[in-house]
Design a protein around this motif. Structure first.
Motif, short mmCIF file in Angstrom:
data_model
loop_
_atom_site.label_atom_id
_atom_site.label_comp_id
_atom_site.label_asym_id
_atom_site.label_seq_id
_atom_site.Cartn_x
_atom_site.Cartn_y
_atom_site.Cartn_z
N ARG A 1 73.20 50.54 -20.81
CA ARG A 1 72.80 49.35 -21.03
C ARG A 1 72.78 48.07 -19.62
O ARG A 1 72.80 47.37 -18.96
CB ARG A 1 73.45 48.28 -22.50
CG ARG A 1 73.13 47.40 -23.05
CD ARG A 1 72.44 47.20 -23.22
NE ARG A 1 72.03 45.95 -23.10
CZ ARG A 1 70.09 45.42 -23.56
NH1 ARG A 1 69.36 45.75 -24.31
NH2 ARG A 1 69.81 44.56 -23.69
N ASP B 1 67.03 38.56 -26.11
CA ASP B 1 67.18 40.09 -27.59
C ASP B 1 67.95 39.51 -28.74
O ASP B 1 68.59 40.10 -29.86
CB ASP B 1 67.93 41.03 -26.64
CG ASP B 1 67.02 41.87 -25.76
OD1 ASP B 1 65.72 41.16 -25.09
OD2 ASP B 1 67.15 43.34 -25.51
N TRP C 1 56.65 46.49 -21.63
CA TRP C 1 56.10 47.94 -21.23
C TRP C 1 56.50 48.89 -20.68
O TRP C 1 58.39 48.81 -20.93
CB TRP C 1 55.49 47.63 -19.19
CG TRP C 1 56.24 47.38 -18.61
CD1 TRP C 1 56.93 47.66 -17.52
CD2 TRP C 1 57.87 46.05 -18.14
NE1 TRP C 1 57.82 47.85 -16.52
CE2 TRP C 1 58.17 47.28 -17.25
CE3 TRP C 1 57.20 45.12 -18.57
CZ2 TRP C 1 59.26 45.88 -16.52
CZ3 TRP C 1 58.22 44.03 -18.19
CH2 TRP C 1 59.33 44.85 -17.66
N LYS D 1 64.99 53.50 -14.24
CA LYS D 1 64.30 54.13 -13.23
C LYS D 1 64.35 54.26 -12.00
O LYS D 1 65.53 54.84 -12.24
CB LYS D 1 62.73 52.62 -13.99
CG LYS D 1 61.92 52.93 -15.83
CD LYS D 1 61.57 51.83 -15.75
CE LYS D 1 61.01 50.93 -16.79
NZ LYS D 1 62.22 50.15 -17.71
N ALA E 1 82.88 35.44 -24.29
CA ALA E 1 82.87 33.96 -25.66
C ALA E 1 83.83 34.82 -26.61
O ALA E 1 83.62 36.37 -26.96
CB ALA E 1 81.35 33.19 -25.86
N ASN F 1 63.03 43.07 -25.10
CA ASN F 1 62.21 42.70 -23.85
C ASN F 1 62.15 41.86 -22.90
O ASN F 1 62.46 40.71 -23.37
CB ASN F 1 60.38 43.11 -23.83
CG ASN F 1 59.71 41.61 -24.86
OD1 ASN F 1 59.32 40.57 -23.95
ND2 ASN F 1 59.05 42.74 -25.72
N SER G 1 72.52 36.95 -17.97
CA SER G 1 70.88 37.20 -17.46
C SER G 1 70.29 36.76 -17.81
O SER G 1 70.05 35.45 -17.45
CB SER G 1 72.19 38.98 -18.27
OG SER G 1 71.01 40.13 -18.34
N VAL G 2 69.16 37.81 -17.99
CA VAL G 2 68.05 37.34 -17.77
C VAL G 2 67.50 35.89 -18.27
O VAL G 2 67.33 34.95 -17.75
CB VAL G 2 66.35 38.56 -17.24
CG1 VAL G 2 66.62 39.01 -18.81
CG2 VAL G 2 65.71 37.70 -16.94
N ALA G 3 67.44 36.09 -19.39
CA ALA G 3 67.60 34.40 -20.46
C ALA G 3 68.32 33.76 -20.57
O ALA G 3 67.63 32.72 -20.16
CB ALA G 3 67.79 35.38 -22.03
N ASP H 1 80.29 38.03 -19.72
CA ASP H 1 81.33 38.53 -19.82
C ASP H 1 81.25 40.20 -18.54
O ASP H 1 82.34 40.43 -18.05
CB ASP H 1 81.70 39.38 -21.14
CG ASP H 1 80.49 40.24 -21.13
OD1 ASP H 1 79.32 40.20 -20.63
OD2 ASP H 1 80.01 40.82 -22.56
N GLU H 2 80.78 39.95 -17.94
CA GLU H 2 80.00 41.46 -16.82
C GLU H 2 80.74 40.75 -15.77
O GLU H 2 80.60 39.03 -15.09
CB GLU H 2 79.05 41.82 -16.64
CG GLU H 2 78.11 42.72 -17.69
CD GLU H 2 76.82 42.90 -17.60
OE1 GLU H 2 76.97 44.16 -16.74
OE2 GLU H 2 75.70 42.90 -17.72
N ARG I 1 67.71 43.90 -15.52
CA ARG I 1 67.86 45.70 -16.27
C ARG I 1 66.83 46.66 -16.65
O ARG I 1 67.14 47.73 -16.63
CB ARG I 1 68.29 45.63 -18.44
CG ARG I 1 69.47 45.00 -18.28
CD ARG I 1 70.53 44.41 -19.50
NE ARG I 1 70.70 43.34 -19.20
CZ ARG I 1 71.82 43.63 -19.23
NH1 ARG I 1 72.92 44.97 -18.90
NH2 ARG I 1 72.72 41.88 -19.05
#
Ligand SMILES: Cc1cc2nc3c(=O)[nH]c(=O)nc-3n(C[C@H](O)[C@H](O)[C@H](O)COP(=O)(O)OP(=O)(O)OC[C@H]3O[C@@H](n4cnc5c(N)ncnc54)[C@H](O)[C@@H]3O)c2cc1C
Length: 411
Positions: free
Chosen positions: A143, A289, A334, A53, A86, A305, A16-18, A40-41, A48
């Motif tokens: 999530r 996260d 935000w 939104k 994992a 965040n 994901s983003v990280a 895993d996705e 996210r």
């Protein structure tokens, strides 16, 4: 300063983003080794924040939440192994490499492993419909992209939603679903929505906004359980016994995704615990996260965040390449609710003294400064992005110790 030996290969766990930001930062710094990203996705990396939104409201097609186009991902020359989780990490079984095992029976050995497994929804104990409990139709967690798509589909045929969770995500979902025309009740143990994140003054303003737009606030009482009929949810029961009728219930809350690390011997305590360089052990780093690292001014910290995920990735990539940077950001998040954008720099300490330093609460545009023991800990903007950003420096000045002094150690 570059020191140490750069490993020949890197395995990033979490697509994901990280995780993606770490790979991008590595390549930007000229890392030429082999990079594998295990997720895993089944989806390519997506963002996210739009899930609660734009994707939930239908303003965006789910596809638009993708973080990068196909060609940008290919240009990274990384192997994305998706749809496999994992299950274990062996930190030092082999000289110079760590080993990761997966649910599909794969084994990866790498000179550096980056743990980027984020957070997962917190199951509410004893509630049916949560993982491990008999399912009730109409009960959702939020999530993933698939969660958002399923929740939206359900909201389109429903009229009453109860949101369980009075934090940022709960308040966002309540706002989005109200704007979609549903009758929404927001529940949670705090007396005001997001009181823990914003403090009483601004949380009261948020409560007024939600009430004015039609959200039913039933706060100050924890949810005790769900009620259902013929396999479908019909309501939420509060601690005092009152049942709030619902066609759909969404439960909010997240915990760091570290269960797969339990046999690793690494320190797990509300996240994977790391030093100030985001390093959990030789060859093992954490980002986003899931990471709880030692912030030199704030002590052991974990941030959930979007901005943290990318900023921390740059430090982790530098660390892998032998450059020991300390990660000591000014936290930032935000949230968008109805037509209001709230931005928070720093930390809004409990019992802080709050002063409105720009605009006015009554006008619906203001900046609030939070101070504790004479130091500015945070700044909050309500529909005033530019003015809020300008005041970030005040937090930096407070975070930076004067010469000859040091910050108190907090854990
Ligand atoms: C609905 C929603 C709205 C949000 N809105 C905002 C916002 O408005 N502003 C803001 O600042 N932040 C917001 N956030 C928070 C922000 O999205 C997160 O901080 C960010 O996604 C963290 O990124 P991450 O990569 O660390 O973790 P995640 O995004 O959680 O990604 C971790 C990835 O690792 C995968 N994974 C987990 N375990 C394993 C395993 N064992 N093996 C392989 N893969 C695994 C997960 O499936 C996931 O794909 C929001 C979050 C959510 C859920």
């Amino acid at each position: 300063m570059i020191s140490g030996v750069t490993p020949p290969d890197v395995l990033v766990v979490g697509a994901s983003v990280a995780g993606l930001s770490t790979v991008e930062a590595l390549r930007r710094k000229g890392y030429e080794g082999k990079v594998t990203v295990l997720g895993d996705e089944p989806h390519a990396p997506y963002d996210r924040p739009p899930l609660s939104k734009q994707v939930l409201s239908g303003a965006w097609e789910p596809e638009r939440a993708r973080l990068r186009r196909h060609d940008a991902l290919s240009a990274l020359a990384a192997d994305f192994v998706l749809g496999d989780a994992a299950t274990a990490l062996d930190v030092g079984a082999d000289q110079g490499s760590a080993i990761v095992h997966t649910a599909a029976g794969r084994t990866w050995s790498a000179g550096a492993v980056v743990v980027a497994t984020g957070a997962r929804p917190r199951p509410l104990p004893g509630m049916p419909g949560m993982p491990g409990m008999p399912g009730l139709a109409g009960v959702h967690l939020l999530r993933t992209l698939d969660d958002a798509i399923a929740l939206r589909a359900n909201l389109l045929t429903a009229s009453r939603l109860v949101v369980v969770g009075d934090g940022v995500l709960g308040a966002e979902v309540a706002a989005t679903a109200t704007s979609m025309g549903l009758a929404v009740t927001l529940t949670g143990p705090q007396r005001l929505p997001m009181a823990g994140q914003l403090g009483t003054l601004v949380a009261a303003r948020l409560a007024a906004l939600h009430t004015a737009r039609g959200v039913n606030l039933r706060l100050g009482e924890a949810v005790d359980g769900l009620v259902g009929e013929r396999g479908t949810v019909t309501g939420v029961r509060l601690g005092g016994g009152e049942v709030i009728a619902a066609d759909v219930v969404v439960a909010i809350g997240a915990i760091p995704h570290t269960s797969w690390l339990e046999s690793s011997g690494l320190r797990l305590d509300d996240g994977l615990v790391c030093d100030e360089h985001c390093r959990a052990a030789d060859r093992v780093y954490a980002v986003g996260d899931v990471a709880r690292w030692r912030h030199e001014a704030l002590g052991l910290s974990r941030l959930e965040n979007r901005t943290n995920a990318t900023e921390q990735a740059r430090v982790v990539a530098a660390g892998i390449m032998g450059e020991q940077l300390r990660y000591a950001p000014v936290p930032y998040f935000w949230t968008d609710q109805f037509d209001v954008k709230i931005q928070v720099h720093g930390t809004l300490a409990a019992r802080a003294e709050v002063t409105i330093v720009d605009g006015e609460i009554g006008e619906g545009r203001f900046v609030a400064r939070y101070e504790r023991d004479g130091a500015v800990t945070g700044v909050l903007g309500w529909n005033m992005p530019k003015q809020t950003r300008l005041r970030r420096q005040e937090i930096l000045d407070s975070l930076t110790p004067a010469p000859g002094t040091s910050h108190r150690e907090k854990t």
